[in-house]
Design a protein around this motif. Structure first.
Motif, PDB file in Angstrom:
ATOM      1  N   ASP A   1       1.217  -8.450   4.578  1.00 54.01           N
ATOM      2  CA  ASP A   1       0.759  -7.717   5.764  1.00 54.01           C
ATOM      3  C   ASP A   1       1.228  -6.278   5.645  1.00 54.01           C
ATOM      4  O   ASP A   1       2.340  -6.013   5.222  1.00 54.01           O
ATOM      5  CB  ASP A   1       1.366  -8.303   7.030  1.00 54.01           C
ATOM      6  CG  ASP A   1       1.296  -9.800   6.949  1.00 54.01           C
ATOM      7  OD1 ASP A   1       2.324 -10.407   6.585  1.00 54.01           O
ATOM      8  OD2 ASP A   1       0.197 -10.315   7.112  1.00 54.01           O
ATOM      9  N   ASP A   2       0.352  -5.358   6.024  1.00 50.19           N
ATOM     10  CA  ASP A   2       0.812  -3.965   5.946  1.00 50.19           C
ATOM     11  C   ASP A   2       0.694  -3.286   7.299  1.00 50.19           C
ATOM     12  O   ASP A   2       0.682  -2.089   7.400  1.00 50.19           O
ATOM     13  CB  ASP A   2       0.023  -3.209   4.881  1.00 50.19           C
ATOM     14  CG  ASP A   2      -1.279  -2.735   5.471  1.00 50.19           C
ATOM     15  OD1 ASP A   2      -1.684  -1.621   5.167  1.00 50.19           O
ATOM     16  OD2 ASP A   2      -1.833  -3.506   6.277  1.00 50.19           O
ATOM     17  N   SER A   3       0.610  -4.063   8.348  1.00 47.41           N
ATOM     18  CA  SER A   3       0.593  -3.356   9.632  1.00 47.41           C
ATOM     19  C   SER A   3       1.011  -4.240  10.780  1.00 47.41           C
ATOM     20  O   SER A   3       1.289  -3.774  11.833  1.00 47.41           O
ATOM     21  CB  SER A   3      -0.798  -2.832   9.882  1.00 47.41           C
ATOM     22  OG  SER A   3      -1.652  -3.950   9.976  1.00 47.41           O
TER      23      SER A   3
ATOM     24  N   ASN B   1      10.211   6.455   9.358  1.00 43.87           N
ATOM     25  CA  ASN B   1       9.152   5.702  10.034  1.00 43.87           C
ATOM     26  C   ASN B   1       7.824   6.023   9.364  1.00 43.87           C
ATOM     27  O   ASN B   1       7.532   7.176   9.075  1.00 43.87           O
ATOM     28  CB  ASN B   1       9.087   6.105  11.505  1.00 43.87           C
ATOM     29  CG  ASN B   1       7.879   5.477  12.198  1.00 43.87           C
ATOM     30  OD1 ASN B   1       6.741   5.898  11.981  1.00 43.87           O
ATOM     31  ND2 ASN B   1       8.137   4.464  13.011  1.00 43.87           N
ATOM     32  N   HIS B   2       7.020   4.975   9.088  1.00 40.48           N
ATOM     33  CA  HIS B   2       5.755   5.176   8.368  1.00 40.48           C
ATOM     34  C   HIS B   2       4.537   4.817   9.209  1.00 40.48           C
ATOM     35  O   HIS B   2       3.403   4.822   8.711  1.00 40.48           O
ATOM     36  CB  HIS B   2       5.726   4.328   7.099  1.00 40.48           C
ATOM     37  CG  HIS B   2       6.726   4.715   6.060  1.00 40.48           C
ATOM     38  ND1 HIS B   2       6.455   5.564   5.024  1.00 40.48           N
ATOM     39  CD2 HIS B   2       8.017   4.359   5.907  1.00 40.48           C
ATOM     40  CE1 HIS B   2       7.525   5.709   4.268  1.00 40.48           C
ATOM     41  NE2 HIS B   2       8.494   4.985   4.785  1.00 40.48           N
ATOM     42  N   THR B   3       4.728   4.431  10.470  1.00 43.67           N
ATOM     43  CA  THR B   3       3.560   4.104  11.277  1.00 43.67           C
ATOM     44  C   THR B   3       3.910   4.106  12.760  1.00 43.67           C
ATOM     45  O   THR B   3       5.024   3.765  13.122  1.00 43.67           O
ATOM     46  CB  THR B   3       3.000   2.712  10.892  1.00 43.67           C
ATOM     47  OG1 THR B   3       1.856   2.444  11.695  1.00 43.67           O
ATOM     48  CG2 THR B   3       4.039   1.612  11.103  1.00 43.67           C
TER      49      THR B   3
ATOM     50  N   ALA C   1      -0.312   7.816   9.478  1.00 42.22           N
ATOM     51  CA  ALA C   1       0.923   8.605   9.497  1.00 42.22           C
ATOM     52  C   ALA C   1       0.823   9.800   8.545  1.00 42.22           C
ATOM     53  O   ALA C   1       1.082  10.930   8.931  1.00 42.22           O
ATOM     54  CB  ALA C   1       2.113   7.722   9.126  1.00 42.22           C
ATOM     55  N   SER C   2       0.400   9.531   7.340  1.00 48.65           N
ATOM     56  CA  SER C   2       0.228  10.616   6.369  1.00 48.65           C
ATOM     57  C   SER C   2      -0.990  10.375   5.489  1.00 48.65           C
ATOM     58  O   SER C   2      -1.931  11.168   5.474  1.00 48.65           O
ATOM     59  CB  SER C   2       1.465  10.741   5.457  1.00 48.65           C
ATOM     60  OG  SER C   2       1.160  11.558   4.322  1.00 48.65           O
ATOM     61  N   GLY C   3      -0.956   9.257   4.779  1.00 49.00           N
ATOM     62  CA  GLY C   3      -1.921   9.046   3.704  1.00 49.00           C
ATOM     63  C   GLY C   3      -1.345   9.682   2.449  1.00 49.00           C
ATOM     64  O   GLY C   3      -0.639  10.692   2.526  1.00 49.00           O
TER      65      GLY C   3
ATOM     66  N   GLY D   1       0.837  -1.213   0.000  1.00 51.19           N
ATOM     67  CA  GLY D   1       0.000   0.000   0.000  1.00 51.19           C
ATOM     68  C   GLY D   1       0.862   1.249   0.000  1.00 51.19           C
ATOM     69  O   GLY D   1       1.794   1.373  -0.805  1.00 51.19           O
ATOM     70  N   GLY D   2       0.609   2.109   0.996  1.00 53.42           N
ATOM     71  CA  GLY D   2       1.224   3.450   1.005  1.00 53.42           C
ATOM     72  C   GLY D   2       2.726   3.455   0.928  1.00 53.42           C
ATOM     73  O   GLY D   2       3.317   4.187   0.122  1.00 53.42           O
ATOM     74  N   LEU D   3       3.381   2.630   1.751  1.00 51.25           N
ATOM     75  CA  LEU D   3       4.840   2.607   1.810  1.00 51.25           C
ATOM     76  C   LEU D   3       5.443   2.215   0.468  1.00 51.25           C
ATOM     77  O   LEU D   3       6.347   2.867  -0.036  1.00 51.25           O
ATOM     78  CB  LEU D   3       5.295   1.639   2.887  1.00 51.25           C
ATOM     79  CG  LEU D   3       6.760   1.298   2.999  1.00 51.25           C
ATOM     80  CD1 LEU D   3       7.181   1.247   4.462  1.00 51.25           C
ATOM     81  CD2 LEU D   3       7.127  -0.006   2.304  1.00 51.25           C
TER      82      LEU D   3
HETATM   83  C1  26W Z   1       5.790  -5.691   9.125  1.00 52.68           C
HETATM   84  C2  26W Z   1       4.549  -5.507   8.331  1.00 52.68           C
HETATM   85  C3  26W Z   1       4.405  -4.102   7.824  1.00 52.68           C
HETATM   86  C4  26W Z   1       4.398  -3.861   6.454  1.00 52.68           C
HETATM   87  C5  26W Z   1       4.232  -2.560   5.986  1.00 52.68           C
HETATM   88  C6  26W Z   1       4.092  -1.532   6.898  1.00 52.68           C
HETATM   89  C7  26W Z   1       3.960  -0.146   6.332  1.00 52.68           C
HETATM   90  C8  26W Z   1       4.720   0.818   7.140  1.00 52.68           C
HETATM   91  C9  26W Z   1       2.594   0.273   6.310  1.00 52.68           C
HETATM   92  C10 26W Z   1       2.379   1.478   5.419  1.00 52.68           C
HETATM   93  O1  26W Z   1       2.262   1.331   4.236  1.00 52.68           O
HETATM   94  N1  26W Z   1       2.293   2.653   6.048  1.00 52.68           N
HETATM   95  C11 26W Z   1       1.769   3.771   5.308  1.00 52.68           C
HETATM   96  O2  26W Z   1       2.868   4.488   4.728  1.00 52.68           O
HETATM   97  C12 26W Z   1       2.397   5.552   3.915  1.00 52.68           C
HETATM   98  C13 26W Z   1       3.609   6.183   3.223  1.00 52.68           C
HETATM   99  O3  26W Z   1       4.355   6.921   4.116  1.00 52.68           O
HETATM  100  C14 26W Z   1       1.608   6.579   4.744  1.00 52.68           C
HETATM  101  O4  26W Z   1       1.107   7.574   3.883  1.00 52.68           O
HETATM  102  C15 26W Z   1       0.464   5.887   5.475  1.00 52.68           C
HETATM  103  O5  26W Z   1      -0.165   6.796   6.338  1.00 52.68           O
HETATM  104  C16 26W Z   1       0.995   4.693   6.269  1.00 52.68           C
HETATM  105  O6  26W Z   1      -0.066   3.946   6.844  1.00 52.68           O
HETATM  106  C17 26W Z   1       4.091  -1.745   8.239  1.00 52.68           C
HETATM  107  C18 26W Z   1       4.250  -3.073   8.710  1.00 52.68           C
END
Ligand code: 26W
Length: 805
Positions: free
Chosen positions: A262-264, A348-350, A641-643, A115-117
């Motif tokens: 997984d994204d979180s 850091n993204h979250t 964090a941003s979106g 996703g976002g990252l």
């Molecule tokens: C370990 C599993 C995992 C995988 C991906 C992530 C990413 C950090 C999640 C992510 O995509 N975060 C999003 O990052 C975007 C880019 O900076 C932000 O705009 C979003 O707010 C944030 O949720 C966390 C944990």
């Protein structure tokens, strides 16, 4: 580049014939796509070779962006646009009677991200090349990207994303000359190296071959070609006896087989750690090798190299870099550490604690024995240095890398680097005040903010060509190369003809989406309705469920008063849930069953429609986002964090329904309170509830009849075929006290939505808002974001050769 339509047609037909042994009349869209891709490879390859040659000759500093995710989506149109030949190719295809849209749709999304990252990483690749900086990506060549989502009987079903398919990745080139070996497992003991130094000796380690595949990153109109290097794994011939069976070989190939979906939440899987180390070690080894070709001392590598750690996933980098400098090249610890901190930086993204990776020391030491030894050394020296500086014991303990049998990867990235940034102002403040406050206390100078951005070229010129032509009509074409010219549009936000033009082009985009919706879901929607869109990963903190609760309220409003005045609305959802995220998958089921209930209810008719579009991805976002009237950015304040979709909706003329979270706040700052609809608690309100622990959702449920009815709708059988999911949601909201404060923000949200409906009814007011959002969206170009990274974190200067923006 200069190219005539005739020349293009010649080159294209030659490539189609020679490389594909196919002729126009029989070629399939994917054969035409491959031929087109190979034709333009011929155009940019000389630029690519020239670029690398010049960078080496001029010893230009290079920044390497390490990320386990890159989410470019489709690359064809971006490559054509950035080469400046998109219109020539479209004209050429028109003359050849080829449907360009069909050919572009033959390209499979490169979905090597969640996703976002991942999408941000892909955006940064485009902006680095377009701004002219020498910035290269470093990641993994997954065989399977993010799973394909199918909705079966309302449920998410995950299918492998076999993106290589029959044509593979047309954009990649294997680079044998940069192959390196990466070691896992085994034992390490130190022996006397003779010069009074110790050196590690490995026994029964598993050695794998890292093979790089490079994907070009073309700059917009400047002839710059940067590199995205994706690593794949192979078994070195000299070690094949250790992998006698196909099973053994497959286990090795697993390392780059699939992206973790997984994204979180951190799964903590061994294979994931191996993926992270594999790309990091391979990347750092080749970086050191190409640096040494410059003939400069390794101790000063930081003058020519920056390595950026995209979230905790590549955070083993500082320790691996130390291993390479000390074990492979014999540097002294202090020289190596000095170079490491100057080279490394981290984003850091979250703030979600479950997303900050922490590896069990046993697993880590088993998979990476030598690196673990080095991490323990780094940690001990850090603790000693901090106590020598008089830092209190508790702060040292809270910031150590190894704690409670876990290796805290964020701590390694922060201690091992010189910069830590958040991705929006409120997020960076939260890192300083809360998530990383102990680090901010001991090294405040490392913290800085870099608000995210988007590649305006993709979300306007490619995804919204009609809108782009309308902008040209009113302010000329300058904005296409200098996005800040978009501000000129502020002059026309109340011009009735301009408003009519922008309304019309939005309606056309809505019709295009309506056709896709009917074709893929069978649901007919009218473009007279407000298109209200929420597209992003499914996660409780993003509160798709709050959106659902509002829809249920509207449902009862209509059922209670079918003849009542009602502004038609179409609610459009797109969202993938991590396969192991059960609650998220239940919300997808509820949305689909609610959609069936509403879309087949005669009494409701066109007043209300709910659509869940399956398999949300970058190329689908390009169809949905320009067609939106309302952008739902309703996360609980402090959690997003941003979106970045919020910025894409803004730039294509949607009005944002927002909480004061992430970059929504900065969008409000750009457009003013009158051109956005804000609701809900602030970050401080949320943290006050955490502090006082006074939130009690059942109280609200018991005392507010509207909320009571809405919440009961999840369990009273109104929505068929989802009893289990409905009670799960009821429990989350009531029994488990509503972790994301949906009931607390509900009334404010409903009032905001009613206010928005009134705004939409006033066409002149609405179009003033819509155009004001477009005009002031230039702030969120990732070109500016990446300039800030280059100047304030990586200390990059623009290479002496080549044109720059
Ligand atoms: C370990 C599993 C995992 C995988 C991906 C992530 C990413 C950090 C999640 C992510 O995509 N975060 C999003 O990052 C975007 C880019 O900076 C932000 O705009 C979003 O707010 C944030 O949720 C966390 C944990």
């Amino acid at each position: 580049m200069e190219l005539t339509t005739e020349q293009f047609i010649h080159d294209f037909e030659l490539t189609l014939n020679e490389q594909q042994q196919t002729i126009l009349s029989t070629a399939t869209p994917s054969e035409l796509f491959v031929a087109l891709a190979h034709t333009i490879r011929q155009y940019y390859t000389p630029l690519w070779i020239e670029r690398n040659k010049k960078l080496q000759e001029n010893k230009d500093k290079i920044a390497y962006y390490f990320s386990v995710e890159f989410l470019p989506g489709r690359m064809l149109e971006t490559n054509l646009l950035n080469l400046g030949i998109l219109d020539v190719v479209k004209e050429g295809f028109a003359q050849l009677g080829i449907d360009f849209t069909q050919v572009k749709q033959a390209e499979h999304d490169m979905a090597l991200g969640n996703g976002g990252l991942g999408r941000l990483a892909a955006a940064f690749m485009d902006s680095l090349a377009t701004t002219g900086y020498a910035g290269f990506g470093n990641g993994l060549r997954y065989k399977y990207g993010l799973f394909k989502q199918r909705i079966v009987n309302g449920y998410q079903v995950e299918l492998p994303d076999a993106w290589f398919g029959s044509i593979g990745n047309v954009w990649e080139t294997r680079k044998d000359h940069d192959i390196v070996d990466v070691r896992f497992f085994g034992n390490v003991y130190m022996t006397d190296a003779g010069n009074g130094k110790l050196k590690p000796v490995y026994s029964d380690a598993q050695v794998l071959r890292a093979v790089p595949y490079d994907v070009p990153q073309l700059g917009y109109g400047n002839g710059v070609v940067n590199n995205l290097r994706l690593w794949d794994v192979e078994i070195p011939e000299e070690y094949e006896l250790s992998y006698p069976t196909i099973e053994d070989r497959r286990r090795v190939e697993d390392i780059t087989a699939v992206l973790y979906p997984d994204d979180s939440s951190d799964e903590g899987k061994k294979l994931r750690l191996m993926q992270e180390y594999f790309m990091t070690s391979a990347g750092l080894q080749t970086i050191v090798k190409s640096y040494l070709k410059l003939g400069l001392p390794l101790e000063r590598i930081y003058e020519k190299v920056s390595v950026h750690i995209n979230d905790t996933h590549p955070a083993v980098a500082p320790a691996e870099f130390m291993r390479i400098l000390i074990d492979e090249y014999g540097l002294e610890w202090d020289d190596a550490w000095n170079a490491t901190q100057k080279v490394m930086s981290y984003t850091n993204h979250t703030i979600l604690s479950e997303a900050l990776e922490k590896w069990h020391t046993g697993l880590f030491a088993h998979v990476l024995p030598r690196v673990y030894q080095i991490i323990v050394e780094i940690d001990n020296r850090y603790a000693a240095q901090m106590s020598a500086q008089g830092v209190d014991y508790e702060t040292i303990e809270n910031t150590r890398i190894v704690r409670n049998n876990q290796v805290h990867m964020a701590h390694l990235a922060i201690i091992g680097g010189h910069s830590v940034n958040g991705v929006a102002q409120i997020h960076t403040e939260l890192l300083k005040e809360d998530t990383l406050r102990d680090f901010y206390k001991v090294s405040p100078e490392k913290f800085n903010n870099k608000t995210n951005g988007i590649v305006q070229r993709r979300w306007t010129q490619i995804a919204a060509p009609g809108l782009s032509k309308t902008i040209d009509k009113w302010i000329g074409q300058g904005w296409r190369s200098d996005i800040h010219e978009l501000r000129k549009l502020n002059e026309y936000v109340d011009n009735s003809q301009a408003q009519a033009d922008f309304w019309e082009v939005k309606q056309l985009a809505k019709q295009r989406l309506a056709d896709y919706i009917e074709q893929t879901t069978g649901v007919h929607v009218t473009t007279d309705a407000i298109f209200d869109v929420q597209v992003k990963r499914l996660h409780a903190y993003k509160r798709q469920l709050l959106n659902v609760m509002h829809i249920i309220k509207l449902y009862w409003d209509i059922k209670d008063n079918p003849e009542g005045e009602f502004t038609p609305r179409v609610f459009i959802f797109g969202a993938k849930a991590a396969p192991g995220y059960h609650f998220a998958k239940s919300i997808i089921k509820i949305i689909n069953e609610l959609a069936n209930l509403i879309n087949n209810d005669e009494q409701i008719g066109d007043k209300l429609k709910v659509v869940f579009l399956e398999n949300y991805r970058v190329s689908l976002a390009e169809l949905i986002i320009p067609a939106a009237n309302v952008s739902e950015q309703i996360s609980l304040a402090s959690k997003e964090a941003s979106g970045t979709s919020n910025m894409k909706f803004m730039m294509t003329g949607a009005v944002t329904m927002a909480t004061l979270d992430g970059a929504n706040i900065e969008i409000k700052d750009e457009v003013g309170d009158d051109n956005i609809v804000i609701f809900g608690m602030t970050k401080d309100d949320v943290y006050n509830h955490y502090a006082t622990r006074d939130y009690y959702s059942r109280g609200i449920y018991d005392n507010d009849p509207v909320i009571h009815r809405v919440v009961n709708t999840f369990v009273d059988g109104t929505i068929p075929n989802c009893q289990r999911e409905g009670s799960e949601i009821f429990d989350a909201l009531i029994t488990y006290n509503d972790e994301y404060f949906l009931l607390q923000d509900f009334t404010s949200y409903v009032e905001a939505q009613e206010h928005l409906t009134q705004l939409y009814a006033d066409r002149a007011r609405w179009m003033h808002m819509s155009m004001t959002n477009i005009a002031n969206s230039d702030k969120f170009t990732s070109d500016d974001t990446i300039r800030q990274y280059a100047q304030e974190i990586w200390n990059l200067s623009l290479p002496s050769h080549g044109k720059h923006r």
